[in-house]
Scaffold this active site. Structure first.
Site, mmCIF file in Angstrom:
data_model
loop_
_atom_site.group_PDB
_atom_site.id
_atom_site.type_symbol
_atom_site.label_atom_id
_atom_site.label_comp_id
_atom_site.label_asym_id
_atom_site.label_seq_id
_atom_site.Cartn_x
_atom_site.Cartn_y
_atom_site.Cartn_z
ATOM 1 N N TYR A 189 -15.892 0.929 7.982
ATOM 2 C CA TYR A 189 -14.433 1.075 8.111
ATOM 3 C C TYR A 189 -14.084 1.742 9.441
ATOM 4 C CZ TYR A 189 -9.815 3.215 7.401
ATOM 5 O OH TYR A 189 -8.508 3.631 7.554
ATOM 6 N N LYS B 263 -11.939 0.202 12.488
ATOM 7 C CA LYS B 263 -10.720 0.844 12.992
ATOM 8 C C LYS B 263 -10.820 1.104 14.498
ATOM 9 C CE LYS B 263 -7.697 1.299 9.708
ATOM 10 N NZ LYS B 263 -6.375 0.682 9.789
ATOM 11 N N ALA C 129 -5.014 -3.395 5.641
ATOM 12 C CA ALA C 129 -6.445 -3.130 5.885
ATOM 13 C C ALA C 129 -7.192 -3.044 4.562
ATOM 14 C CB ALA C 129 -6.628 -1.796 6.619
ATOM 15 N N SER D 106 -7.132 5.598 12.667
ATOM 16 C CA SER D 106 -7.559 6.574 11.662
ATOM 17 C C SER D 106 -8.452 7.666 12.244
ATOM 18 C CB SER D 106 -8.323 5.833 10.566
ATOM 19 O OG SER D 106 -9.023 6.742 9.756
ATOM 20 N N HIS E 2 -3.632 11.229 4.587
ATOM 21 C CA HIS E 2 -2.344 11.566 3.984
ATOM 22 C C HIS E 2 -2.293 10.928 2.602
ATOM 23 C CE1 HIS E 2 -2.041 8.234 6.843
ATOM 24 N NE2 HIS E 2 -1.223 7.653 5.980
ATOM 25 N N GLU F 138 -10.878 8.657 10.820
ATOM 26 C CA GLU F 138 -12.242 8.229 10.473
ATOM 27 C C GLU F 138 -12.992 7.761 11.723
ATOM 28 O OE1 GLU F 138 -15.235 7.431 7.460
ATOM 29 O OE2 GLU F 138 -13.415 8.632 7.469
ATOM 30 N N GLY G 260 0.829 -1.211 0.000
ATOM 31 C CA GLY G 260 0.000 0.000 0.000
ATOM 32 C C GLY G 260 0.859 1.254 0.000
ATOM 33 N N GLN G 261 0.190 2.389 -0.053
ATOM 34 C CA GLN G 261 0.898 3.686 -0.079
ATOM 35 C C GLN G 261 1.877 3.813 1.090
ATOM 36 O OE1 GLN G 261 -0.747 8.090 -0.377
ATOM 37 N NE2 GLN G 261 -1.021 7.387 1.723
ATOM 38 N N ARG H 18 -0.691 7.395 -3.883
ATOM 39 C CA ARG H 18 -2.047 7.194 -3.377
ATOM 40 C C ARG H 18 -2.836 6.346 -4.379
ATOM 41 N NH1 ARG H 18 -5.247 6.650 1.004
ATOM 42 N NH2 ARG H 18 -6.244 8.595 1.646
HETATM 43 P P1 NAP Z 1 -3.658 1.124 1.205
HETATM 44 O O1 NAP Z 1 -2.792 1.805 0.189
HETATM 45 O O2 NAP Z 1 -5.075 0.836 0.877
HETATM 46 O O3 NAP Z 1 -2.930 -0.248 1.607
HETATM 47 C C1 NAP Z 1 -3.609 -1.268 2.292
HETATM 48 C C2 NAP Z 1 -2.701 -2.481 2.373
HETATM 49 O O4 NAP Z 1 -3.384 -3.529 3.085
HETATM 50 C C3 NAP Z 1 -2.299 -3.066 1.012
HETATM 51 O O5 NAP Z 1 -0.920 -3.374 1.034
HETATM 52 C C4 NAP Z 1 -3.116 -4.353 0.930
HETATM 53 O O6 NAP Z 1 -2.511 -5.361 0.149
HETATM 54 C C5 NAP Z 1 -3.115 -4.763 2.409
HETATM 55 N N1 NAP Z 1 -4.124 -5.780 2.700
HETATM 56 C C6 NAP Z 1 -5.427 -5.793 2.317
HETATM 57 N N2 NAP Z 1 -6.024 -6.939 2.723
HETATM 58 C C7 NAP Z 1 -5.076 -7.675 3.368
HETATM 59 C C8 NAP Z 1 -5.073 -8.961 3.980
HETATM 60 N N3 NAP Z 1 -6.172 -9.733 4.017
HETATM 61 N N4 NAP Z 1 -3.933 -9.397 4.552
HETATM 62 C C9 NAP Z 1 -2.797 -8.637 4.498
HETATM 63 N N5 NAP Z 1 -2.742 -7.418 3.918
HETATM 64 C C10 NAP Z 1 -3.858 -6.937 3.357
HETATM 65 O O7 NAP Z 1 -3.651 1.962 2.573
HETATM 66 P P2 NAP Z 1 -2.652 3.131 3.048
HETATM 67 O O8 NAP Z 1 -3.183 4.428 2.590
HETATM 68 O O9 NAP Z 1 -1.251 2.737 2.775
HETATM 69 O O10 NAP Z 1 -2.924 3.089 4.633
HETATM 70 C C11 NAP Z 1 -2.164 2.230 5.488
HETATM 71 C C12 NAP Z 1 -2.957 1.979 6.752
HETATM 72 O O11 NAP Z 1 -3.225 3.211 7.404
HETATM 73 C C13 NAP Z 1 -4.321 1.334 6.540
HETATM 74 O O12 NAP Z 1 -4.571 0.498 7.644
HETATM 75 C C14 NAP Z 1 -5.287 2.509 6.539
HETATM 76 O O13 NAP Z 1 -6.563 2.086 6.924
HETATM 77 C C15 NAP Z 1 -4.635 3.394 7.583
HETATM 78 N N6 NAP Z 1 -4.863 4.828 7.432
HETATM 79 C C16 NAP Z 1 -4.630 5.441 6.255
HETATM 80 C C17 NAP Z 1 -4.820 6.806 6.143
HETATM 81 C C18 NAP Z 1 -4.550 7.536 4.845
HETATM 82 O O14 NAP Z 1 -5.001 8.689 4.727
HETATM 83 N N7 NAP Z 1 -3.818 6.954 3.913
HETATM 84 C C19 NAP Z 1 -5.230 7.543 7.267
HETATM 85 C C20 NAP Z 1 -5.443 6.875 8.476
HETATM 86 C C21 NAP Z 1 -5.236 5.513 8.559
HETATM 87 P P3 NAP Z 1 -2.899 -5.562 -1.423
HETATM 88 O O15 NAP Z 1 -2.877 -4.190 -2.038
HETATM 89 O O16 NAP Z 1 -1.809 -6.429 -1.891
HETATM 90 O O17 NAP Z 1 -4.260 -6.157 -1.422
HETATM 91 O O1 G4F Z 2 -10.446 10.223 -0.479
HETATM 92 P P1 G4F Z 2 -11.517 9.566 0.314
HETATM 93 O O2 G4F Z 2 -12.087 8.317 -0.250
HETATM 94 O O3 G4F Z 2 -10.914 9.362 1.766
HETATM 95 P P2 G4F Z 2 -11.592 9.168 3.211
HETATM 96 O O4 G4F Z 2 -12.971 8.637 3.107
HETATM 97 O O5 G4F Z 2 -11.389 10.430 3.957
HETATM 98 O O6 G4F Z 2 -10.674 8.012 3.829
HETATM 99 C C1 G4F Z 2 -9.251 8.083 3.794
HETATM 100 O O7 G4F Z 2 -8.815 8.784 4.926
HETATM 101 C C2 G4F Z 2 -9.070 8.140 6.182
HETATM 102 C C3 G4F Z 2 -8.517 9.051 7.282
HETATM 103 O O8 G4F Z 2 -9.486 9.989 7.659
HETATM 104 C C4 G4F Z 2 -8.381 6.800 6.168
HETATM 105 F F1 G4F Z 2 -8.551 6.195 7.376
HETATM 106 C C5 G4F Z 2 -8.956 5.949 5.063
HETATM 107 O O9 G4F Z 2 -8.266 4.689 5.016
HETATM 108 C C6 G4F Z 2 -8.710 6.660 3.730
HETATM 109 O O10 G4F Z 2 -7.326 6.689 3.482
HETATM 110 O O11 G4F Z 2 -12.723 10.589 0.523
HETATM 111 C C7 G4F Z 2 -12.521 11.883 1.055
HETATM 112 C C8 G4F Z 2 -13.802 12.698 0.916
HETATM 113 C C9 G4F Z 2 -15.062 11.987 1.416
HETATM 114 O O12 G4F Z 2 -15.820 12.899 2.179
HETATM 115 C C10 G4F Z 2 -15.830 11.626 0.154
HETATM 116 O O13 G4F Z 2 -17.248 11.609 0.308
HETATM 117 O O14 G4F Z 2 -14.032 12.953 -0.479
HETATM 118 C C11 G4F Z 2 -15.412 12.781 -0.756
HETATM 119 N N1 G4F Z 2 -15.565 12.468 -2.191
HETATM 120 C C12 G4F Z 2 -16.283 13.227 -3.073
HETATM 121 N N2 G4F Z 2 -16.268 12.646 -4.277
HETATM 122 C C13 G4F Z 2 -15.072 11.400 -2.840
HETATM 123 C C14 G4F Z 2 -15.515 11.511 -4.157
HETATM 124 N N3 G4F Z 2 -14.307 10.376 -2.427
HETATM 125 C C15 G4F Z 2 -13.940 9.442 -3.342
HETATM 126 N N4 G4F Z 2 -13.150 8.422 -2.952
HETATM 127 N N5 G4F Z 2 -14.376 9.505 -4.646
HETATM 128 C C16 G4F Z 2 -15.163 10.516 -5.108
HETATM 129 O O15 G4F Z 2 -15.544 10.568 -6.284
#
Ligand code: NAP
Ligand code: G4F
Length: 328
Positions: A151, A155, A80, A127, A181, A129, A11-12, A186
């Site tokens: 979700y 979490k 996740a 998160s 982030h 969230e 993942g990212q 992404r």
């Molecule tokens: P991401 O890009 O969606 O990466 C998710 C990772 O989880 C991928 O490597 C995926 O593997 C792996 N995964 C899915 N199902 C699995 C399973 N059954 N067993 C083992 N691995 C599995 O997410 P990210 O943005 O890097 O975020 C990393 C973590 O931080 C996540 O837990 C996310 O919920 C949390 N988080 C993210 C944000 C954000 O804004 N990015 C904010 C708060 C918390 P495959 O791709 O190979 O399926």
């Molecule tokens: O980019 P999003 O899908 O991210 P969201 O729902 O904030 O979740 C991300 O951040 C969380 C941390 O707060 C992480 F825990 C989670 O794993 C993930 O990384 O949506 C952001 C906002 C939402 O309010 C959504 O309703 O954008 C709005 N949105 C509007 N149009 C859209 C769209 N979101 C997506 N994905 N696609 C649209 O077309």
């Protein structure tokens, strides 16, 4: 040499964290799930100090085997189902992986344990969230949770079980309550990357418009490379704890569009954006803005990449990618 095991390596955040830890001299192991996972070669190619191990967050024996094989000093649980919209369509799978997956990983750490002098340290990817229908603005470690999606609920379970294992078994388990982030890495399903990659295609005449859902939601957006440093800092502390990690600024999707389209040389995004209710959510998180004072004071952490710089990096990266693929 310290050893780290990262779940969610493809993942990212996993990709940035593995590079960050390798640069610090760690031997890095990444858990990969699935048969012939197509992303495995990509992450191996990016980081020569990364070794992959098999395992799935749905399968405790595979996690125990991975922890036994790696004998890590630190485990970062990033794996996740992380896409909120998918969690509404597949809530049970989300609870299984995003929620129960944390419990399984903690069990693997508890069972294998590490040495008495060197117990395994654990990071949980919590998160913002979880704050959902926010009870206060800005949100801190003390703000009550009110999740608005399967979700967010999963979490919250993961967060609470990490706290429980810390209190019940003395495991050095820390949770980072990370706000959104983003980055050049992404996933394309998230709104920021969807906008920058579509905009790059519009700029090159490959696409006419972008279909989006709710434009009023506000997020606290930082750059993922800054945020993985905070994860590592948490595990270097004598005592485990929970930390909000955020920029302290909030912007609407409209503002993201304003900046992105301006950088691309357009006066207005309105002619190019359509509303499509397939992207609206059954329940929305309207306003996220974090107060990262604890991370700043105790970890010495602060974000480096500004909102404008984040949008610029993402757009320019997507423009280069689209140009390259159009030339092929
Ligand atoms: P991401 O890009 O969606 O990466 C998710 C990772 O989880 C991928 O490597 C995926 O593997 C792996 N995964 C899915 N199902 C699995 C399973 N059954 N067993 C083992 N691995 C599995 O997410 P990210 O943005 O890097 O975020 C990393 C973590 O931080 C996540 O837990 C996310 O919920 C949390 N988080 C993210 C944000 C954000 O804004 N990015 C904010 C708060 C918390 P495959 O791709 O190979 O399926
Ligand atoms: O980019 P999003 O899908 O991210 P969201 O729902 O904030 O979740 C991300 O951040 C969380 C941390 O707060 C992480 F825990 C989670 O794993 C993930 O990384 O949506 C952001 C906002 C939402 O309010 C959504 O309703 O954008 C709005 N949105 C509007 N149009 C859209 C769209 N979101 C997506 N994905 N696609 C649209 O077309």
């Amino acid at each position: 040499m310290k050893r780290a095991l990262i779940t969610g390596i493809t993942g990212q955040d996993g990709r940035y964290l593995s590079e960050f830890l390798a640069a610090k001299g760690y031997q890095v192991y990444g858990l990969v799930h699935g048969q012939a996972n197509p992303k495995a070669a990509l992450v191996e190619g990016e980081n020569p100090r990364l070794e992959l191990v098999e395992g799935d967050l749905r399968d405790l024996p595979s996690l125990i085997a991975a922890v036994e094989q790696v004998q890590p000093d630190e485990v970062y649980n990033l794996g996740a189902i992380s896409f909120v919209q998918l969690s509404f369509r597949q809530p049970e799978l989300t609870a299984e992986i995003t929620g129960l997956g944390v419990l399984r990983m903690l069990e693997a750490v508890r069972i294998v344990g590490g040495t008495q002098n060197n117990p395994i340290r654990f990071y949980q990817a919590s998160s913002s969230e979880m704050f959902g229908k926010v009870r206060e603005v800005p949100q801190t470690e003390a703000t009550p949770f009110h999740p608005r999606s399967p979700y967010g609920v999963a979490k919250m379970f993961g967060h609470n079980i990490a706290v429980n294992y810390r209190e019940a078994y003395g495991i050095h388990a820390s949770s980072g309550i990370l706000f959104n982030h983003e980055s050049e890495r992404r996933g394309h399903e998230f709104v920021t990357r969807k906008i920058t990659s579509s905009l790059a295609r519009i700029k090159l005449g490959l696409q006419d418009s972008i279909s989006l859902g709710n434009l009023e939601a506000r997020r606290d957006w930082g750059h993922a490379a800054d945020y993985v440093e905070a994860m590592w800092l948490m595990l270097q502390q004598e005592e485990p704890g929970d930390y909000v990690v955020s920029t302290g600024e909030t912007h609407s999707i409209r503002e993201f569009l304003d900046v992105a389209f301006r950088l691309a040389g357009y006066d207005s995004w309105e002619p190019y954006v359509r509303h499509d209710n397939r992207f609206d959510r059954p329940a929305e998180v309207d306003l996220l803005i974090g107060d990262a004072s604890k991370a700043r004071d105790r970890l010495g952490w602060s974000p480096k990449v500004s909102f404008e710089e984040l949008v610029k990096r993402m757009y320019e990266n997507d423009l280069a990618l689209e140009r390259r693929s159009a030339a092929q």
